[in-house]
Scaffold this motif. Structure first.
Motif, PDB file in Angstrom:
ATOM      1  N   ILE A   1      -3.585   1.805  -3.135  1.00  0.00           N
ATOM      2  CA  ILE A   1      -3.405   1.345  -1.757  1.00  0.00           C
ATOM      3  C   ILE A   1      -3.995  -0.057  -1.659  1.00  0.00           C
ATOM      4  O   ILE A   1      -5.159  -0.271  -2.014  1.00  0.00           O
ATOM      5  CB  ILE A   1      -4.106   2.273  -0.747  1.00  0.00           C
ATOM      6  N   ASP A   2      -3.200  -1.034  -1.187  1.00  0.00           N
ATOM      7  CA  ASP A   2      -3.755  -2.374  -1.026  1.00  0.00           C
ATOM      8  C   ASP A   2      -3.252  -3.033   0.252  1.00  0.00           C
ATOM      9  O   ASP A   2      -2.287  -2.571   0.886  1.00  0.00           O
ATOM     10  CB  ASP A   2      -3.503  -3.245  -2.261  1.00  0.00           C
ATOM     11  N   LYS A   3      -3.924  -4.127   0.626  1.00  0.00           N
ATOM     12  CA  LYS A   3      -3.596  -4.815   1.874  1.00  0.00           C
ATOM     13  C   LYS A   3      -4.077  -6.263   1.789  1.00  0.00           C
ATOM     14  O   LYS A   3      -5.201  -6.525   1.361  1.00  0.00           O
ATOM     15  CB  LYS A   3      -4.279  -4.114   3.064  1.00  0.00           C
TER      16      LYS A   3
ATOM     17  N   VAL B   1       0.695  -1.147   4.660  1.00  0.00           N
ATOM     18  CA  VAL B   1      -0.095  -1.287   3.439  1.00  0.00           C
ATOM     19  C   VAL B   1       0.819  -1.100   2.236  1.00  0.00           C
ATOM     20  O   VAL B   1       1.883  -0.479   2.336  1.00  0.00           O
ATOM     21  CB  VAL B   1      -1.256  -0.254   3.370  1.00  0.00           C
TER      22      VAL B   1
END
Length: 285
Positions: A163-165, A135
């Motif tokens: 937090i990213d994905k 991530v």
């Protein structure tokens, strides 16, 4: 092969420690909680975890218009109804894991003309892409001043993990932000929780649509009643017309009982490279 964690982690950890010590010192010196007021709508954005590349400058204009908002002066804060908030954001990339952003806030009041509101600075560190984490992860800290006529607190601080994905055409982003007043009416309220979430889907290579959520839930130790919280939902569209340009547009509705019920927002950004012959959109070697 050299382990990228061994190469970057000591510098990254050292920088993080220095910033946390600096901010902690400011907090203990000035005191403590930020309260979301009707004039807070200057940077309505869920931040992605990546940072601006080194030798690159990102210039963004945030334009937010409150169609239906606070109509009277409350706790010394001017009404937001039919106010246009214009924010200039300039972000400079220094390394593959560190950037610094600077904001100039302004407000165009229906009967008061264009006025300067305040300035913020935002250093941010990130886990480099070369680490190949599952991530994206970064931590942003923002501190700054705003004039008392536009906010209940003249100085405040924000700690924002990011937090990213990306999963196929889907993009998921979570910003669990924590806010704290340093000087103003809400100094004694402690840390407040303001979660932001973005979910989008790539309809084409150039067009993505989704939803953005912005919450202001109150003190971490004891959330405000729902009737006193702010929870806004923005259907949005993102245009990926060029790697050097950013465009985001959305219309937000508050689903609880905030004084700002309907807001239109637009972000236009442009990257500029200061490297020798390298475009801002090109990856770092």
């Amino acid at each position: 092969m050299e382990n990228p964690t061994q190469k970057y982690f000591p510098d990254l950890l050292g920088t993080m420690t220095k910033y946390f010590i600096l901010v902690a010192s400011l907090i203990f010196a000035l005191g403590g909680a930020r309260h979301a007021s009707a004039q807070d709508n200057y940077e309505i954005q869920v931040y992605s975890a990546d940072t601006v590349p080194p030798k690159t400058t990102m210039v963004e204009i945030h334009s937010n218009f409150t169609i239906d908002g606070q109509k009277t002066v409350v706790n010394g804060v001017l009404p937001s109804n039919h106010a246009e908030h214009e924010t200039l954001e300039i972000t400079q990339g220094w390394t593959s894991w560190f950037e610094t952003g600077f904001y100039v806030f302004s407000s165009i009041q229906p009967d008061g003309g264009w006025q300067w509101v305040g300035d913020h600075i935002r250093p941010r560190i990130a886990v480099p892409e070369s680490w190949h984490w599952p991530v994206g992860l970064s931590v942003s800290q923002e501190i700054g001043y705003q004039r008392r006529a536009f906010a209940e607190d003249s100085w405040d601080y924000e700690l924002r993990p990011i937090i990213d994905k990306k999963i196929g055409p889907w993009y998921l982003d979570f910003n669990p932000a924590f806010d704290r007043s340093l000087h103003g009416l809400n100094v004694g309220k402690g840390w407040e929780f303001s979660p932001n979430v973005k979910v989008s889907f790539d309809f084409t290579k150039k067009i993505a649509g989704g939803l953005e959520y912005y919450g202001a839930l109150g003190p971490v130790s004891n959330f405000d009643p729902i009737s006193q919280q702010s929870q806004q939902i923005f259907p949005t569209i993102d245009l990926n017309l060029s790697p050097d340009w950013e465009f985001n547009f959305g219309v937000g509705v508050d689903v609880t009982n905030s004084s700002d019920h309907l807001i239109v927002k637009c972000i236009v950004g442009r990257r500029f490279s200061w490297g020798r012959g390298r475009k801002a959109s090109e990856p770092q070697k």
